[in-house]
Enzyme design. Structure first.
Site, PDB file in Angstrom:
ATOM      1  N   ILE A   1      -7.001  -5.468   7.944  1.00  0.00           N
ATOM      2  CA  ILE A   1      -8.181  -4.612   7.779  1.00  0.00           C
ATOM      3  C   ILE A   1      -9.093  -5.085   6.647  1.00  0.00           C
ATOM      4  CG2 ILE A   1      -6.949  -2.621   8.701  1.00  0.00           C
ATOM      5  CD1 ILE A   1      -6.835  -1.479   5.874  1.00  0.00           C
TER       6      ILE A   1
ATOM      7  N   LYS B   1     -12.857  -0.979   5.841  1.00  0.00           N
ATOM      8  CA  LYS B   1     -12.982  -1.788   4.628  1.00  0.00           C
ATOM      9  C   LYS B   1     -14.108  -2.814   4.730  1.00  0.00           C
ATOM     10  CE  LYS B   1      -9.331   0.449   3.359  1.00  0.00           C
ATOM     11  NZ  LYS B   1      -9.435   1.587   2.414  1.00  0.00           N
TER      12      LYS B   1
ATOM     13  N   TYR C   1       0.836  -1.201   0.000  1.00  0.00           N
ATOM     14  CA  TYR C   1       0.000   0.000   0.000  1.00  0.00           C
ATOM     15  C   TYR C   1       0.873   1.254   0.000  1.00  0.00           C
ATOM     16  CZ  TYR C   1      -2.880   3.602   2.348  1.00  0.00           C
ATOM     17  OH  TYR C   1      -3.513   4.766   2.702  1.00  0.00           O
TER      18      TYR C   1
ATOM     19  N   ASP D   1      -1.489  -6.588   9.344  1.00  0.00           N
ATOM     20  CA  ASP D   1      -2.561  -5.629   9.067  1.00  0.00           C
ATOM     21  C   ASP D   1      -3.696  -6.406   8.402  1.00  0.00           C
ATOM     22  OD1 ASP D   1      -4.256  -3.718   7.981  1.00  0.00           O
ATOM     23  OD2 ASP D   1      -2.653  -2.307   7.550  1.00  0.00           O
TER      24      ASP D   1
END
Length: 473
Positions: free
Chosen positions: A232, A273, A145, A230
């Protein structure tokens, strides 16, 4: 002369990245189906807008939650006053239960080990502040990202060392890639404090395999460093193989809860998300290490979640009928939308990495490059943004080592707009290139030697009016 701090002027925010530049171009000329039909369509935004109707329906049936009432009595004053930095107990309990439900209840989470933050951006930065000092490093697999360059480095002073992954194995992490990244950090005299992974991956749209997670646990255990997962996008895994949390793998390994590896594995979560609520700014840190939880709780005072937000979402997530239906319907709609994007790209002779999660596809346009260089990738990206009027994210902004890959988002726009975007792209490829349709697998192509005329005329023609009446009008 105006004097600012080094942090304020240091060029590590990442705002010059093509990822952010594409957003800037979109904001100058945003597409609207009535007022600006030739504008730029936003396909660089990883938002989940597919299930708002489910949440709005619940709100209509549960007006007390949004009106800040409990048993018919107003609790506005109670919510308006200072709250404990630890967060509302009811919300933290609802949050960990929802996290477990998304993971098929294969793992459970202790609300006492959860720290609330104002979104995942804050959660990731807080973890870095807790685990590393300025001048130290974290390893991150590529592609990753683009916002991590800002979120993890800008204010912390910590360096990112990439773990280079390639298309040869679907960009999976290998032991060799991990060791090479670690050695690169040592060459740069950087002390490695941890590995950060995003699972499911942004931008790949894939879940990590159990073998990859075992490999990561063995690696961090051997090096005596931390692992931040992570997660998410954990609720967006819409096809097999299913999502596997790092906490599930810890459990599978029968790790001693007092062991160092148990203490050094941490999770980031968010409702941005999975529930499509980025504007609510709800993130979370989860750690088995009491010292990390204590430090993160202190730091969370700089980015708290409002008590009003916690109250509303506590009521929403505590409704198990809602969460069960939402998770299933979200998976269904994401799968349908991803399939639609893949099909539309195939009609233009473009293929994707085989994805099973996320709000985007990792799209292979290597065959459309003038040459196998990042300069050629940027040339193609500029044509797509400025001529085709689609904002997508080039792989170079995600630190991909191979030119020609792009992240294309599919859950932030109406289906009709996605159809239009695919029409524009197909017309562009037909104008500039000689590319057959894809029936699975990658395609090769040759640049068209025909005269390359301006695409303005056909972009203008591809409006909704040319494709029939808008339903409901």
């Amino acid at each position: 002369m105006r004097m600012l701090s080094r942090n304020a002027t240091f060029n590590s925010h990442g705002q010059d990245s093509s990822y952010f530049l594409g957003w800037q171009e979109y904001e100058k000329n945003p597409y609207h189906e009535v007022h600006n039909t030739n504008g730029i369509i936003q396909m660089g935004l990883a938002e989940n807008q597919l299930c708002f109707d489910l949440l709005e329906s619940w709100l209509a049936k549960n007006p007390e939650a949004a009106a800040f009432k409990k048993n018919g009595e107003s609790i506005f004053a109670e919510l308006a006053l200072f709250q404990d930095y630890h967060g509302l107990p009811a919300f933290k309990k609802a949050m960990v239960d929802f996290m477990a439900e998304i993971r098929g209840n294969k793992v459970t989470f202790d609300p006492n080990h959860l720290v609330l933050t104002a979104g995942a951006t804050s959660a990731n930065e807080t973890f870095i502040f807790c685990l590393a000092d300025p001048g130290e490093a974290v390893l991150i697999p590529t592609p990753y990202y683009p916002g991590f360059d800002r979120d993890l480095k800008w204010r912390t002073g910590v360096e990112i060392v990439p773990i280079h992954c390639t298309s040869s194995n679907g960009f999976q992490i290998t032991e060799t890639a991990l060791e090479e990244a670690y050695q690169e950090a040592e060459k740069r005299n950087l002390r490695v404090k941890g590995v950060l992974v995003t699972n499911p991956s942004n931008p790949l749209g894939t879940t990590m395999t159990r073998n990859e997670l075992y490999l990561l646990l063995s690696f961090v255990e051997d090096k005596g460093i931390h692992l931040i997962s992570d997660e998410i996008y954990s609720g967006t895994a819409f096809s097999s193989p299913s999502f596997i949390s790092v906490m599930e793998v810890l459990k599978d390994r029968n790790c001693d809860e007092n062991s160092e590896v148990w203490q050094r594995v941490h999770v980031v979560y968010s409702l941005s998300k999975d529930l499509g609520l980025p504007g609510f700014r709800v993130g979370a840190i989860y750690s088995n290490d009491d010292m990390v939880v204590a430090a993160a709780t202190k730091m969370s005072s700089f980015g708290l979640v409002s008590s009003q937000t916690q109250h509303l979402l506590s009521a929403m997530l505590s409704d198990k009928k809602l969460t069960k239906n939402y998770i299933a319907e979200n998976h269904k709609r994401l799968k349908q939308r991803q399939k639609k994007l893949v099909s539309g790209l195939q009609k233009s002779g473009i293929s994707c990495l085989n994805g099973n999660a996320g709000l985007f596809c990792w799209v292979d346009m290597r065959h459309l490059l003038r040459s196998n260089t990042f300069e050629a990738e940027m040339e193609l990206w500029k044509k797509i943004v400025y001529e085709v009027h689609l904002n997508i994210s080039p792989g170079s902004s995600c630190h991909c080592t191979e030119p020609g890959w792009f992240r294309v988002c599919f859950a932030n726009l109406p289906e009709r707009t996605l159809d239009l975007a695919m029409q524009r792209l197909k017309a562009f490829v037909g104008e500039y290139y000689n590319v057959p349709e894809v029936n699975g697998g990658s395609q090769s192509s040759h640049l068209s030697h025909s005269r390359r005329q301006s695409l303005t005329k056909w972009v203008s023609r591809l409006s909704f009016d040319d494709r029939g009446p808008i339903p409901g009008r």
